[in-house]
Design a protein around this motif. Sequence first.
Motif, PDB file in Angstrom:
ATOM      1  N   LEU A 111      45.966  41.212  38.955  1.00 51.81           N
ATOM      2  CA  LEU A 111      45.511  39.903  38.492  1.00 51.81           C
ATOM      3  C   LEU A 111      45.339  39.912  36.979  1.00 51.81           C
ATOM      4  O   LEU A 111      44.556  40.687  36.436  1.00 51.81           O
ATOM      5  CB  LEU A 111      44.185  39.552  39.171  1.00 51.81           C
TER       6      LEU A 111
ATOM      7  N   PHE B 109      42.288  32.928  39.797  1.00 48.35           N
ATOM      8  CA  PHE B 109      41.320  33.498  40.724  1.00 48.35           C
ATOM      9  C   PHE B 109      41.502  33.029  42.172  1.00 48.35           C
ATOM     10  O   PHE B 109      40.883  33.589  43.072  1.00 48.35           O
ATOM     11  CB  PHE B 109      39.896  33.188  40.263  1.00 48.35           C
TER      12      PHE B 109
ATOM     13  N   VAL C 235      44.166  33.529  43.670  1.00 52.04           N
ATOM     14  CA  VAL C 235      45.037  34.611  44.161  1.00 52.04           C
ATOM     15  C   VAL C 235      46.115  34.032  45.083  1.00 52.04           C
ATOM     16  O   VAL C 235      45.991  34.057  46.318  1.00 52.04           O
ATOM     17  CB  VAL C 235      44.236  35.715  44.875  1.00 52.04           C
TER      18      VAL C 235
ATOM     19  N   ILE D  18      42.832  43.957  45.085  1.00 47.49           N
ATOM     20  CA  ILE D  18      42.962  43.121  43.893  1.00 47.49           C
ATOM     21  C   ILE D  18      42.454  43.942  42.718  1.00 47.49           C
ATOM     22  O   ILE D  18      41.325  44.419  42.729  1.00 47.49           O
ATOM     23  CB  ILE D  18      42.146  41.824  43.999  1.00 47.49           C
TER      24      ILE D  18
ATOM     25  N   ALA E  56      41.672  43.738  38.731  1.00 49.09           N
ATOM     26  CA  ALA E  56      41.477  42.814  37.610  1.00 49.09           C
ATOM     27  C   ALA E  56      40.937  43.625  36.438  1.00 49.09           C
ATOM     28  O   ALA E  56      39.731  43.850  36.324  1.00 49.09           O
ATOM     29  CB  ALA E  56      40.513  41.696  37.985  1.00 49.09           C
TER      30      ALA E  56
ATOM     31  N   TRP F  61      33.443  37.203  41.097  1.00 45.68           N
ATOM     32  CA  TRP F  61      33.463  38.270  42.099  1.00 45.68           C
ATOM     33  C   TRP F  61      33.453  37.694  43.510  1.00 45.68           C
ATOM     34  O   TRP F  61      34.222  38.134  44.366  1.00 45.68           O
ATOM     35  CB  TRP F  61      32.235  39.164  41.912  1.00 45.68           C
TER      36      TRP F  61
ATOM     37  N   ARG G 235      34.412  34.783  44.566  1.00 49.28           N
ATOM     38  CA  ARG G 235      35.682  34.111  44.877  1.00 49.28           C
ATOM     39  C   ARG G 235      36.782  35.112  45.200  1.00 49.28           C
ATOM     40  O   ARG G 235      37.550  34.919  46.142  1.00 49.28           O
ATOM     41  CB  ARG G 235      36.087  33.244  43.682  1.00 49.28           C
ATOM     42  N   LEU G 236      36.852  36.184  44.433  1.00 49.10           N
ATOM     43  CA  LEU G 236      37.882  37.189  44.675  1.00 49.10           C
ATOM     44  C   LEU G 236      37.602  37.981  45.951  1.00 49.10           C
ATOM     45  O   LEU G 236      38.524  38.301  46.704  1.00 49.10           O
ATOM     46  CB  LEU G 236      37.989  38.123  43.470  1.00 49.10           C
TER      47      LEU G 236
ATOM     48  N   ARG H 171      38.876  36.554  49.112  1.00 52.83           N
ATOM     49  CA  ARG H 171      40.324  36.654  49.345  1.00 52.83           C
ATOM     50  C   ARG H 171      40.734  38.015  49.907  1.00 52.83           C
ATOM     51  O   ARG H 171      41.889  38.213  50.291  1.00 52.83           O
ATOM     52  CB  ARG H 171      41.070  36.395  48.030  1.00 52.83           C
TER      53      ARG H 171
ATOM     54  N   LEU I 191      38.313  45.134  45.682  1.00 53.54           N
ATOM     55  CA  LEU I 191      38.437  44.517  44.370  1.00 53.54           C
ATOM     56  C   LEU I 191      37.985  45.537  43.343  1.00 53.54           C
ATOM     57  O   LEU I 191      36.872  46.051  43.432  1.00 53.54           O
ATOM     58  CB  LEU I 191      37.564  43.259  44.290  1.00 53.54           C
TER      59      LEU I 191
ATOM     60  N   GLU J  56      37.387  45.863  39.378  1.00 48.99           N
ATOM     61  CA  GLU J  56      37.275  45.052  38.165  1.00 48.99           C
ATOM     62  C   GLU J  56      36.605  45.864  37.075  1.00 48.99           C
ATOM     63  O   GLU J  56      35.524  46.431  37.278  1.00 48.99           O
ATOM     64  CB  GLU J  56      36.442  43.799  38.475  1.00 48.99           C
TER      65      GLU J  56
END
Length: 260
Positions: A37, A90, A92, A101, A103, A119, A121-122, A125, A140, A142
């Motif tokens: 991302l 975001f 995705v 994911i 980022a 965070w 929102r991701l 997914r 995720l 990040e």
Amino acid sequence: MTRGTTNPNRLRRMDRWIAAVHGAELRRVADPVAVDLGYGAAPWTAVELLHRLRAAAPRTRVVGVEIEPVRVAAAQPYAREGLVFRHGGFEVPVQGRPALIRAANVLRQYEEREVAAVWERLRARLAPADPGAGFRGGLLVEGTCDEIGRRHVWVALGPEGPRTVTFATRLGSLDRPSDLAERLPKALIHRNVPGEPVHTFLRDFDRAWAAAAPYASYGSRQRWIRAVRRLTADWPVTDGPARWRQGEVTVTWGALAPRD
């Protein structure tokens, strides 16, 4: 839109950690999709992510996602089997839920107060957990690194929330562990002040590093391993010498999370 200044091999430390720690779970997923991302002005990081993840999980597919259409168009010549590029952010824009994911250097330009919502929102997914298959759910990752990837700090989050914080560095470039403070992710970088857990952790790490000075004669790797081992007496370090040797240390998120 990010600045897009991504150099080749910049995210090698994060990639190698993901492959080592999450590779087995990627192999258990029926369709392991990883999202890079905000890959930037050039698609090097997405190409490298595919190469490194496939060494651990050969069926992995990578989707590079960028919010700037010009960058997506410029990346198309690098598309190949298992690697595509799409316009988006975001939300995705991939079918289903990805197993990973990544980022990197995306949220650094945001305000700290915005991080939790991004965070959430991701994480929504990510692929859900499948205990029967030994899959804890999508990941995720990040974080932030310097321009050539010598120093990197990232948070790993599952569908349930933040799990760990990893500090990774080229040991030969390090004067003391707190040098990594400038690469803390947005959720932590403004919390490196007295009274906050991440500040206490870095203070203790510097003290352990100083106490391990006699091991410097055997090289910076041996000094780092000794310092991290000393840290384990007071901090919930989740990894072991195999990762410490790479110039890494991972601590549970709860130990470093902001106080409010």
